[in-house]
Motif scaffolding. Structure first.
Motif, PDB file in Angstrom:
ATOM      1  N   GLY A 150     -37.196 -24.402  11.357  1.00  0.00           N
ATOM      2  CA  GLY A 150     -38.139 -25.018  10.712  1.00  0.00           C
ATOM      3  C   GLY A 150     -37.902 -25.035   9.065  1.00  0.00           C
ATOM      4  O   GLY A 150     -38.380 -25.849   8.388  1.00  0.00           O
ATOM      5  N   PHE A 151     -37.303 -24.283   8.823  1.00  0.00           N
ATOM      6  CA  PHE A 151     -36.690 -24.063   7.194  1.00  0.00           C
ATOM      7  C   PHE A 151     -35.198 -23.860   6.994  1.00  0.00           C
ATOM      8  O   PHE A 151     -34.801 -22.676   6.701  1.00  0.00           O
ATOM      9  CB  PHE A 151     -37.488 -22.850   6.634  1.00  0.00           C
ATOM     10  CG  PHE A 151     -39.048 -23.109   6.942  1.00  0.00           C
ATOM     11  CD1 PHE A 151     -39.823 -23.773   5.889  1.00  0.00           C
ATOM     12  CD2 PHE A 151     -39.649 -22.438   7.717  1.00  0.00           C
ATOM     13  CE1 PHE A 151     -41.004 -23.996   6.222  1.00  0.00           C
ATOM     14  CE2 PHE A 151     -41.012 -22.452   7.911  1.00  0.00           C
ATOM     15  CZ  PHE A 151     -41.641 -23.456   7.083  1.00  0.00           C
ATOM     16  N   PRO A 152     -34.445 -24.954   7.585  1.00  0.00           N
ATOM     17  CA  PRO A 152     -33.003 -24.779   7.547  1.00  0.00           C
ATOM     18  C   PRO A 152     -32.498 -24.553   5.920  1.00  0.00           C
ATOM     19  O   PRO A 152     -31.401 -23.685   6.024  1.00  0.00           O
ATOM     20  CB  PRO A 152     -32.400 -26.024   7.846  1.00  0.00           C
ATOM     21  CG  PRO A 152     -33.664 -26.849   7.992  1.00  0.00           C
ATOM     22  CD  PRO A 152     -34.758 -26.395   7.907  1.00  0.00           C
ATOM     23  N   GLN A 153     -33.053 -24.813   4.855  1.00  0.00           N
ATOM     24  CA  GLN A 153     -32.501 -24.637   3.690  1.00  0.00           C
ATOM     25  C   GLN A 153     -33.218 -23.186   2.894  1.00  0.00           C
ATOM     26  O   GLN A 153     -32.900 -22.894   1.723  1.00  0.00           O
ATOM     27  CB  GLN A 153     -33.164 -25.634   2.639  1.00  0.00           C
ATOM     28  CG  GLN A 153     -32.686 -26.975   2.533  1.00  0.00           C
ATOM     29  CD  GLN A 153     -33.751 -27.950   3.920  1.00  0.00           C
ATOM     30  OE1 GLN A 153     -34.582 -27.404   4.119  1.00  0.00           O
ATOM     31  NE2 GLN A 153     -33.115 -29.066   4.112  1.00  0.00           N
ATOM     32  N   GLY A 154     -33.833 -22.552   3.806  1.00  0.00           N
ATOM     33  CA  GLY A 154     -34.389 -21.235   3.403  1.00  0.00           C
ATOM     34  C   GLY A 154     -35.817 -21.415   3.077  1.00  0.00           C
ATOM     35  O   GLY A 154     -36.525 -22.615   3.113  1.00  0.00           O
ATOM     36  N   PRO A 155     -36.470 -20.309   2.606  1.00  0.00           N
ATOM     37  CA  PRO A 155     -36.128 -19.275   2.371  1.00  0.00           C
ATOM     38  C   PRO A 155     -36.118 -18.419   3.721  1.00  0.00           C
ATOM     39  O   PRO A 155     -36.478 -18.826   5.078  1.00  0.00           O
ATOM     40  CB  PRO A 155     -37.207 -18.478   1.718  1.00  0.00           C
ATOM     41  CG  PRO A 155     -38.484 -19.168   1.737  1.00  0.00           C
ATOM     42  CD  PRO A 155     -37.758 -20.569   2.096  1.00  0.00           C
ATOM     43  N   LYS A 156     -35.502 -17.191   3.792  1.00  0.00           N
ATOM     44  CA  LYS A 156     -35.378 -16.281   5.093  1.00  0.00           C
ATOM     45  C   LYS A 156     -36.677 -15.354   4.983  1.00  0.00           C
ATOM     46  O   LYS A 156     -37.170 -15.229   4.017  1.00  0.00           O
ATOM     47  CB  LYS A 156     -34.189 -15.717   5.196  1.00  0.00           C
ATOM     48  CG  LYS A 156     -33.060 -16.326   4.959  1.00  0.00           C
ATOM     49  CD  LYS A 156     -32.601 -16.904   6.167  1.00  0.00           C
ATOM     50  CE  LYS A 156     -31.327 -17.987   6.020  1.00  0.00           C
ATOM     51  NZ  LYS A 156     -31.265 -18.974   6.579  1.00  0.00           N
ATOM     52  N   LEU A 157     -36.905 -15.063   6.168  1.00  0.00           N
ATOM     53  CA  LEU A 157     -38.100 -13.847   6.265  1.00  0.00           C
ATOM     54  C   LEU A 157     -37.771 -12.739   5.536  1.00  0.00           C
ATOM     55  O   LEU A 157     -36.286 -12.270   5.439  1.00  0.00           O
ATOM     56  CB  LEU A 157     -38.187 -13.652   8.000  1.00  0.00           C
ATOM     57  CG  LEU A 157     -39.068 -14.579   8.629  1.00  0.00           C
ATOM     58  CD1 LEU A 157     -38.897 -14.011  10.117  1.00  0.00           C
ATOM     59  CD2 LEU A 157     -40.458 -14.389   8.334  1.00  0.00           C
ATOM     60  N   ARG A 158     -38.737 -12.088   5.005  1.00  0.00           N
ATOM     61  CA  ARG A 158     -38.615 -10.546   4.422  1.00  0.00           C
ATOM     62  C   ARG A 158     -39.315  -9.702   5.083  1.00  0.00           C
ATOM     63  O   ARG A 158     -40.671 -10.427   5.407  1.00  0.00           O
ATOM     64  CB  ARG A 158     -38.588 -10.945   2.923  1.00  0.00           C
ATOM     65  CG  ARG A 158     -39.995 -11.651   2.319  1.00  0.00           C
ATOM     66  CD  ARG A 158     -40.159 -11.651   0.790  1.00  0.00           C
ATOM     67  NE  ARG A 158     -41.381 -11.726   0.249  1.00  0.00           N
ATOM     68  CZ  ARG A 158     -42.008 -12.760   0.134  1.00  0.00           C
ATOM     69  NH1 ARG A 158     -41.151 -13.759   0.243  1.00  0.00           N
ATOM     70  NH2 ARG A 158     -43.050 -12.996  -0.363  1.00  0.00           N
TER      71      ARG A 158
END
Length: 162
Positions: free
Chosen positions: A108-116
């Motif tokens: 869904g979010f290939p450019q980021g951000p990542k889960l934190r």
């Protein structure tokens, strides 16, 4: 003329009528008025007088597409809504397999951000993501994930315009 002796009768020592009853009755009226006003003030302070958002149920495909993603394949118990207001605000809640969360977020979010897993705001939240509008998307997204068990997680998704 003969004088008769008069007998003096001692006065009784019982107290006479006082005006305390009248005084208390007069004092009770303003006291009750002030108590009622205080009760109304306290009720006004502790009630939510904000405009309640009118949330209507909508399709989850529409809600998640507004945030640039789609409902994962193994999702269960999905509920999605749209809050009425000057700006669109979509919410979605669903459960999904815990092992598929990272792949769903990456798709869904290939450019980021990542889960934190830190600085999520709520102590009950196990992982979160805050994404601002990126190229081609019109909404900011907030995702909170709470692990229900070793296999399932609850996902709370919000997409809104700034």
């Amino acid at each position: 003329m003969t004088q008769t002796q008069t007998e003096t009768v001692p006065e009784q020592d019982s107290p006479g009528r006082t005006r305390w009853g009248i005084f208390l009755a007069i004092l009770a009226v303003p006291t009750l008025v002030v108590a009622a006003l205080l009760a109304l003030l306290i009720a006004w302070l502790f009630t939510d007088d904000s405009v309640a958002a009118d949330v209507k149920q909508t399709s989850c495909a529409e809600a998640l597409a507004f945030g640039g993603t789609k409902l994962p394949e193994g999702a269960k118990d999905a509920w999605c809504g749209l809050e009425a207001g000057p700006e669109a605000r979509y919410t979605a809640r669903f459960r999904m397999p815990r092992a598929e969360i990272d792949a769903w977020v990456a798709a869904g979010f290939p450019q980021g951000p990542k889960l934190r897993t830190t600085q999520c705001g709520d102590a009950q939240v196990d992982a979160c993501l805050n994404a601002g509008p990126v190229a081609g998307e019109r909404a900011s997204v907030q995702i909170d994930i709470t692990h229900d068990s070793r296999r399932w997680s609850e996902v709370r998704f919000e997409a809104f315009t700034l």
